[in-house]
Structures are given as C-alpha cells and as structure tokens.
Motif scaffolding. Structure first.
Motif, short mmCIF file in Angstrom:
data_model
loop_
_atom_site.label_atom_id
_atom_site.label_comp_id
_atom_site.label_asym_id
_atom_site.label_seq_id
_atom_site.Cartn_x
_atom_site.Cartn_y
_atom_site.Cartn_z
N ARG A 22 35.47 -34.69 -46.94
CA ARG A 22 35.57 -35.55 -46.05
C ARG A 22 36.04 -35.11 -44.79
NH1 ARG A 22 35.28 -41.96 -45.91
NH2 ARG A 22 35.93 -42.16 -43.90
N ASP A 23 37.28 -34.59 -44.77
CA ASP A 23 38.07 -33.79 -43.72
C ASP A 23 37.13 -32.73 -43.14
OD1 ASP A 23 39.77 -35.80 -44.25
OD2 ASP A 23 41.13 -34.44 -44.93
N GLY A 24 36.49 -31.97 -44.04
CA GLY A 24 35.61 -30.79 -43.18
C GLY A 24 34.39 -31.14 -42.99
N HIS A 25 33.98 -32.54 -43.08
CA HIS A 25 32.51 -33.05 -42.72
C HIS A 25 31.40 -32.31 -43.76
CE1 HIS A 25 34.13 -35.08 -39.58
NE2 HIS A 25 34.83 -33.74 -39.19
N TYR A 26 31.69 -32.24 -44.97
CA TYR A 26 30.66 -31.66 -45.92
C TYR A 26 30.18 -32.78 -46.53
CZ TYR A 26 32.93 -27.13 -45.95
OH TYR A 26 33.47 -25.93 -45.14
N ASN A 27 28.70 -32.63 -46.97
CA ASN A 27 28.05 -34.01 -47.29
C ASN A 27 27.38 -33.52 -48.77
OD1 ASN A 27 26.18 -32.07 -46.37
ND2 ASN A 27 25.42 -33.56 -44.89
N HIS A 28 27.48 -32.38 -49.47
CA HIS A 28 27.01 -31.88 -50.60
C HIS A 28 28.19 -31.29 -51.40
CE1 HIS A 28 23.06 -32.85 -49.62
NE2 HIS A 28 23.29 -32.47 -48.46
N ILE A 29 28.49 -31.70 -52.51
CA ILE A 29 29.42 -31.01 -53.36
C ILE A 29 28.60 -30.49 -54.65
CG2 ILE A 29 31.44 -31.09 -54.72
CD1 ILE A 29 32.45 -33.39 -52.99
N ASN A 30 28.27 -29.19 -54.87
CA ASN A 30 27.63 -28.55 -55.96
C ASN A 30 28.47 -28.35 -57.29
OD1 ASN A 30 26.12 -26.83 -57.48
ND2 ASN A 30 24.37 -26.96 -55.87
N PHE A 31 28.16 -28.79 -58.23
CA PHE A 31 28.85 -28.30 -59.53
C PHE A 31 27.90 -27.46 -60.47
CE2 PHE A 31 31.31 -31.77 -58.29
CZ PHE A 31 32.63 -31.61 -58.77
N SER A 32 28.36 -26.13 -60.66
CA SER A 32 27.52 -25.48 -61.72
C SER A 32 28.20 -25.02 -62.80
CB SER A 32 26.90 -24.27 -60.66
OG SER A 32 26.16 -23.26 -61.74
N THR A 49 31.14 -25.97 -55.20
CA THR A 49 30.73 -25.25 -53.94
C THR A 49 30.35 -26.49 -53.02
OG1 THR A 49 29.27 -23.38 -55.04
CG2 THR A 49 28.92 -23.78 -52.64
N LEU A 50 30.88 -26.49 -51.88
CA LEU A 50 30.66 -27.28 -50.92
C LEU A 50 29.57 -26.86 -49.80
CD1 LEU A 50 34.60 -28.15 -49.94
CD2 LEU A 50 33.19 -29.31 -51.40
N LYS A 51 28.70 -27.77 -49.50
CA LYS A 51 27.91 -27.69 -48.38
C LYS A 51 27.86 -28.61 -47.21
CE LYS A 51 24.23 -26.61 -51.74
NZ LYS A 51 22.77 -26.53 -52.03
N ARG A 52 27.49 -28.10 -46.16
CA ARG A 52 27.30 -29.24 -45.00
C ARG A 52 26.04 -28.52 -44.45
NH1 ARG A 52 32.17 -28.30 -41.74
NH2 ARG A 52 31.31 -26.41 -41.28
N THR A 53 25.12 -29.87 -44.13
CA THR A 53 24.08 -29.75 -43.36
C THR A 53 24.26 -30.88 -42.15
OG1 THR A 53 22.62 -29.25 -45.33
CG2 THR A 53 21.60 -29.78 -43.25
N SER A 54 24.46 -30.15 -40.95
CA SER A 54 24.98 -31.13 -39.89
C SER A 54 24.48 -30.60 -38.56
CB SER A 54 26.33 -31.48 -40.07
OG SER A 54 26.69 -32.23 -38.81
N LYS A 55 24.03 -31.12 -37.50
CA LYS A 55 23.64 -30.80 -36.28
C LYS A 55 25.01 -30.81 -35.63
CE LYS A 55 18.83 -32.14 -36.00
NZ LYS A 55 17.70 -32.86 -35.32
N LYS A 56 25.71 -31.83 -35.80
CA LYS A 56 26.88 -31.92 -34.88
C LYS A 56 27.94 -31.02 -35.33
CE LYS A 56 30.37 -35.46 -33.94
NZ LYS A 56 31.04 -36.72 -33.92
N TYR A 57 28.18 -30.56 -36.50
CA TYR A 57 29.49 -29.89 -37.09
C TYR A 57 28.72 -28.37 -37.72
CZ TYR A 57 32.06 -34.01 -37.27
OH TYR A 57 32.53 -35.27 -36.63
N GLY A 58 27.50 -28.24 -37.66
CA GLY A 58 26.81 -26.96 -37.93
C GLY A 58 26.59 -26.66 -39.54
N ASN A 59 25.88 -25.89 -40.11
CA ASN A 59 25.60 -25.82 -41.53
C ASN A 59 26.53 -24.71 -41.99
OD1 ASN A 59 23.24 -27.29 -40.91
ND2 ASN A 59 21.81 -25.75 -41.16
N ASP A 60 26.98 -25.03 -43.27
CA ASP A 60 28.07 -24.26 -43.92
C ASP A 60 28.01 -24.49 -45.44
OD1 ASP A 60 30.15 -22.59 -44.34
OD2 ASP A 60 31.87 -24.18 -43.92
N GLU A 61 28.46 -23.40 -45.90
CA GLU A 61 28.44 -23.44 -47.22
C GLU A 61 29.66 -22.44 -47.92
OE1 GLU A 61 25.66 -22.21 -51.42
OE2 GLU A 61 24.85 -22.64 -49.51
N ARG A 62 30.46 -23.05 -48.70
CA ARG A 62 31.74 -22.25 -49.24
C ARG A 62 32.06 -22.62 -50.55
NH1 ARG A 62 36.23 -23.33 -45.02
NH2 ARG A 62 34.53 -22.71 -43.86
#
Length: 128
Positions: A22-32, A49-62
C-alpha cells in the motif's frame, strides 16, 4: 549439514506485505509456489512478487521475498482461510482485520492464475 528453516509468522508477514504494498502503491501481489529442479536438492520455493500498474505512479514489478514452501506454509494456509471465507460469502473482495495493520483492516481480492499441476506448482495473486 543444512540448518533448519525458521517458520514465518503468517499474520505478521501478511500485515507487513500489505502495508508495504500500500505504501509503495502496488496493486497486485503475486504468489508462486514452484518446484526447484536443482539436481543437488529438490524442494518447492515460494516467491512473492509485487506489481504496480498505474498511470500516476508508473508500472513496476519487483521481487519481495523468496523462501521454501515449507517455511511459508503458514502464509499459504492463512491466505487459503481468507479465500474460503471470501468464496463462502460469494464476495469479490474480503476485508481482513488485524491489529498488526496500521489502519487495522485491508480489503483485497483473490485471483487464481495457475491450478496445481503434477509437480504441485501453484500461482495466484491478491488484488488490492
């Protein structure tokens, strides 16, 4: 001699993961959960893995963490209990309440990506 893995406290782990996402504005948490096919040893590995798909904060996956499935089985059991409660209520999302969260409750959904296969691999994500 290999040392024994420490068990992870599921509620603390999930609370920290949800707070960080939530603090990093991620909207998907992937468990594998996948079988590691290293010839020296065979064990299942849990990757988060955390994924963010956002126009405001940018896309990121880590990658957030990686551990053996044995060490993370309490986390998987907690998520399974929450998922069953969500499906029992026929809801799209569930609210998890705990004092460990700064805001004391978190709403999230569950989406299955891959069913268990012959190697017992599994993949799902939590939607925030």
């Amino acid at each position: 001699m290999a040392k024994k893995d420490e068990k992870v406290n599921a509620e603390e782990f999930l609370a920290m993961l949800l707070q960080y996402s939530r603090d990093g504005h991620y909207n998907h948490i992937n468990f594998s959960v996948r079988l590691n096919r290293n010839p020296a040893y065979t064990r299942q590995v849990l990757n988060v893995t955390l994924k963010r798909t956002s126009k405001k904060y940018g896309n990121d996956e880590r990658a957030y963490t990686s551990m053996t499935a044995e060490a993370g089985k309490q986390i998987l059991a907690l998520i399974n209990r929450l998922k069953e409660a969500m499906f029992a209520d026929s809801a799209e999302k569930i609210i998890w309440e705990t004092a460990l969260l700064a805001r004391h409750e978190q709403e999230f959904g569950y989406r299955q990506i891959r069913e268990r296969d012959q190697y017992n691999n599994l993949e799902f994500e939590l939607l925030l």
